[in-house]
Write a protein that holds these residues in place. Sequence first.
Motif, PDB file in Angstrom:
ATOM      1  N   SER A 186       0.844  -1.208   0.000  1.00 34.56           N
ATOM      2  CA  SER A 186       0.000   0.000   0.000  1.00 34.56           C
ATOM      3  C   SER A 186       0.875   1.252   0.000  1.00 34.56           C
ATOM      4  CB  SER A 186      -0.913   0.017   1.233  1.00 34.56           C
ATOM      5  OG  SER A 186      -1.655  -1.175   1.294  1.00 34.56           O
ATOM      6  N   ARG A 243       2.347   1.788  -3.432  1.00 35.93           N
ATOM      7  CA  ARG A 243       1.399   2.384  -4.391  1.00 35.93           C
ATOM      8  C   ARG A 243       1.310   3.888  -4.185  1.00 35.93           C
ATOM      9  NH1 ARG A 243      -3.747  -1.688  -4.178  1.00 35.93           N
ATOM     10  NH2 ARG A 243      -2.846  -3.355  -5.416  1.00 35.93           N
ATOM     11  N   GLU A 276       3.415   6.753  -6.823  1.00 35.38           N
ATOM     12  CA  GLU A 276       2.688   7.786  -7.553  1.00 35.38           C
ATOM     13  C   GLU A 276       3.280   9.163  -7.265  1.00 35.38           C
ATOM     14  OE1 GLU A 276      -1.808   7.340  -8.118  1.00 35.38           O
ATOM     15  OE2 GLU A 276      -1.601   9.144  -6.879  1.00 35.38           O
ATOM     16  N   GLN A 281       6.619  -7.014 -10.168  1.00 34.71           N
ATOM     17  CA  GLN A 281       6.174  -5.634 -10.415  1.00 34.71           C
ATOM     18  C   GLN A 281       7.358  -4.720 -10.728  1.00 34.71           C
ATOM     19  OE1 GLN A 281       4.207  -3.730  -7.092  1.00 34.71           O
ATOM     20  NE2 GLN A 281       4.197  -1.739  -8.141  1.00 34.71           N
ATOM     21  N   ASP A 320       7.615  -2.603 -13.984  1.00 31.78           N
ATOM     22  CA  ASP A 320       7.546  -1.137 -13.964  1.00 31.78           C
ATOM     23  C   ASP A 320       8.897  -0.464 -14.179  1.00 31.78           C
ATOM     24  OD1 ASP A 320       4.926  -1.608 -13.454  1.00 31.78           O
ATOM     25  OD2 ASP A 320       4.944  -0.893 -11.368  1.00 31.78           O
ATOM     26  N   PRO A 375      -3.750   4.443  -3.970  1.00 32.11           N
ATOM     27  CA  PRO A 375      -4.014   4.272  -5.406  1.00 32.11           C
ATOM     28  C   PRO A 375      -4.247   2.801  -5.760  1.00 32.11           C
ATOM     29  CG  PRO A 375      -2.116   5.691  -5.047  1.00 32.11           C
ATOM     30  CD  PRO A 375      -2.490   5.146  -3.720  1.00 32.11           C
ATOM     31  N   GLY A 376      -5.261   2.576  -6.559  1.00 24.81           N
ATOM     32  CA  GLY A 376      -5.532   1.210  -7.017  1.00 24.81           C
ATOM     33  C   GLY A 376      -6.282   0.368  -6.006  1.00 24.81           C
ATOM     34  N   ALA A 377      -6.606   0.917  -4.833  1.00 28.25           N
ATOM     35  CA  ALA A 377      -7.353   0.136  -3.836  1.00 28.25           C
ATOM     36  C   ALA A 377      -8.712   0.802  -3.637  1.00 28.25           C
ATOM     37  CB  ALA A 377      -6.603   0.090  -2.516  1.00 28.25           C
ATOM     38  N   ASP A 378      -9.696  -0.004  -3.262  1.00 28.35           N
ATOM     39  CA  ASP A 378     -11.009   0.629  -3.066  1.00 28.35           C
ATOM     40  C   ASP A 378     -11.204   1.020  -1.598  1.00 28.35           C
ATOM     41  OD1 ASP A 378     -11.226  -1.850  -2.082  1.00 28.35           O
ATOM     42  OD2 ASP A 378     -12.826  -2.530  -3.425  1.00 28.35           O
TER      43      ASP A 378
END
Length: 898
Positions: free
Chosen positions: A524, A527, A531, A552, A556, A848-851
Amino acid sequence: MTDSTTQVAANGRLAALIELGTSVWLDELGRELLERGELERLIAEDGLRGVTSNPAIFERAILAGSSYDQQIAELAASGLDAEAILEELVISDVRAACDRLRPVYEALGGADGFVSLEVSPHLARDTEGTLRQARDFWRRVARPNLMIKIPGTEEGLAAIEQATYEGINVNVTLLFSVAAYERVAEAYIRGMERRLREGLSLDVRSVASFFVSRVDTEVDRRLAASGREDLRGRAAVANARAAYRSFLRIFRGERFAALRAAGCPVQRPLWASTGVKDPAYPETFYVAALAGPDTVSTMPLKTLRACERELEVSGPTVEIDPSPDLTALAEAGIDLEEVAALLLEEGIDKFVRPFEQTLAGVARKAARALARDRAAAVALDRRARVAAADWLERGRSERLVERLLERDASAVGDPSWPELADRLGWVDAPARSLAELPRLRELAARLTAPGIDDVVLLGMGGSSLGAAALVTLGARDAASQQRRFHVLDSTHPRAVAALAATIEPQRTLLICASKSGTTLETISHLRFFAERIGDPGRIVAITDPGTPLAEQARRDGFAAIVAGDPEVGGRYSVLTVFGLVPALLAGVDPEPELKSAESVREALLADPTAALALGAAVGALAADRRYRLLLPIDEPTRVFTMWLEQLLAESSGKQGRGILPVPVVAADGRELAPRDAVRCLHAASEGARFPSAPEGTYDSPLPTVAVAGQGLGGAFFLWETATAVACRVLEVNPFDQPNVQEAKEATKSALAQGSRAPSEESEAALRLLRSTRPPSYVAFQAFLPPSPQLDRAGDELCAAVMRATGCAATFGYGPRYLHSTGQLHKGGPPEGVFVQLLDDDPYDLAIPGADYGFRALIEAQAAGDRAALEARGRPVVSLRLTGDPAAALAALAREITV
Ligand SMILES: O=P(O)(O)OC[C@H]1O[C@](O)(CO)[C@@H](O)[C@@H]1O
Ligand SMILES: O=C[C@H](O)[C@H](O)COP(=O)(O)O
């Protein structure tokens, strides 16, 4: 016999005192006093005829300065434990003082010239133990002018009679009441009567030490409270004079007639505690008021010097009638018997504390001395040594440490256990890492070349704690002083935001460290910061080969992927790339630490004693329910303690067993040491970077282990090895963490359901804390943004709880503790009581990318761990704090105290 020993005293003032029948003794002893020739001067000039010692006197002598260090080193090298060393030091001094006073003793036909040595204050309530030690000291000092000091407690009486009967000279100490004094006189008389009946010599001497100044300290305090200051300074002298009346009645009367006729010496009253405590009184106050036949006055050097200068006595003051003062005091509501009972309890305690302090200091000095030529060393006190004894022997005969360091898994467990045989890579990590260092240095140089101001390490537990310790305590290279190092292991949105606000994204290098490459917090954080940073060319991954993180990073285009060794577990990884790469990037060259670790490994292969003794002691004590290990902390070594906390707790805390590290601020240790704990002290040898913390001051008689060494890397390696040994003793796998998963699963479902821990009132927490008693321990789990202020508030809160409940208390940040002590909370001894500290701050940051955001994550982590603890039937309260968290913790600490 020279004149100087038979004559009264060259000093006229003291001569007058002696003339009245008061023998002058010195209430002080120590190596310097002996070596300076001061004792001889006092004998010659002041007519000194005796010396008394006590644990507080030896504390001052032994811990101040270095006059005992050489002897401590020699005794430690000969294999003695700290308590045995302390006894030897004290016996040497007492013997030397006996020899200096021997001519006085001879000249006076054995009537005076004594030196007193006190039995351990821990024996004050133990008749048999007192007798054993009295006989032991008598035999070992082997001087006729020795007196053994035995407390005049109920339990002491039988020991006093028996020792007297056996021909041991006794100085009865800690007498505060006339009634107690009379019982003690009886005990002496009974002992001598038995000798008389059996036709034994009556040349056995005894004094009864009646304490003076401490009585005034307590009574004057009470008088001040009741507005009767007109009676200040009367109680102590009146009380002592009353005791003297009893002396006259008993020893000059019928009771003693037969013994007197047989030539038996009287047991002289000895005025102890003659140094004034209230500066308003003249230094000579008590000495002057208690002069008279058949008495002894033992004085601290300061009082003796004051007497040399200004004592004025012209008659036997001790014979003055105390009745008017006693009546006035009784009418003012002063109950001297009650005061005496209190002072006796306090008095035992006042000697226990310095005794424990001295023992701890000797253990540290011993470990430090041994480490001077052994890379690392461990010293134990007698209790720790007794606990460790079986495993020390077994470990030696099994070659436990040697086999472990040769990667033989069967040394520490069943090789078929999962995560045992394939987790032994740490044993030769120092050498392998040294070989890899040039490549890692180049990598670090390349990564920091673009101009980096901030290095941010994202990692949980073993993926950040060791690195943080290396960076904080290792030697920084001057060129990189400007580069700042940050560790992020909190999911609190404020903590994440604070770090984000501190760094300049374009000049920041991000390290994402995770062995598994799946740790939720770390991923987390990655992420979020990936960013922010915007450029994967400024991100480094440290992870084991083939993990999702490695994948990853490749995908990336991270600046580098540094592969961890899958055969080294997270908490054992500090001397691998997980410690080394962040250190190099932060500007700390780990070479000295790798070398010191390697030298400890070499030393242990040659002589495994240090690791074996440490592991066997803490393991065996924990197996015997003494599983709270006190680790004194201060800044900056707190960070090392955090590393050690994970190593010990996560390695050992399983199957209902384990070692609970309890970091305590050294200065606070005094009142708060739980009685079921073990104390661990760290001491660097001179000029070394071995983590060293100020000594804790503890009341309780705690088994002690002291650890010393040359370098931080050596400390890592020694503790890693010792932890594996302790786990062998506890019969648990040192390298797995079977219960961490429970909280992770519960967190996942809390996240899915959006649930949070309940909001309970502080009353609920207070109720729980107030009802907590040993053998429970309390763990505060703070899901709050870490800060130095909160660290201190946490320390103080734990201190308050320990003081109020007598239970060990720890403070850890969530989610950090989930990767450290969290394993032990769930898998260790089922005695934890948990207080979650949460806030109600609506502030959030998106991931980012998590709900879900960081707020939902940290809430789910608290709720998840709470669920896991509840599933095990552990009491948990989740307390919501409002306002400044440090102030809220301080308020909680205050409420626990009242
Ligand atoms: O390096 P990883 O896989 O992110 O794990 C971090 C920490 O989590 C644990 O696996 C479990 O708490 C620790 O042992 C480890 O140090
Ligand atoms: O030897 C005697 C006592 O231990 C000593 O006098 C105590 O004195 P204090 O009250 O000054 O500690």
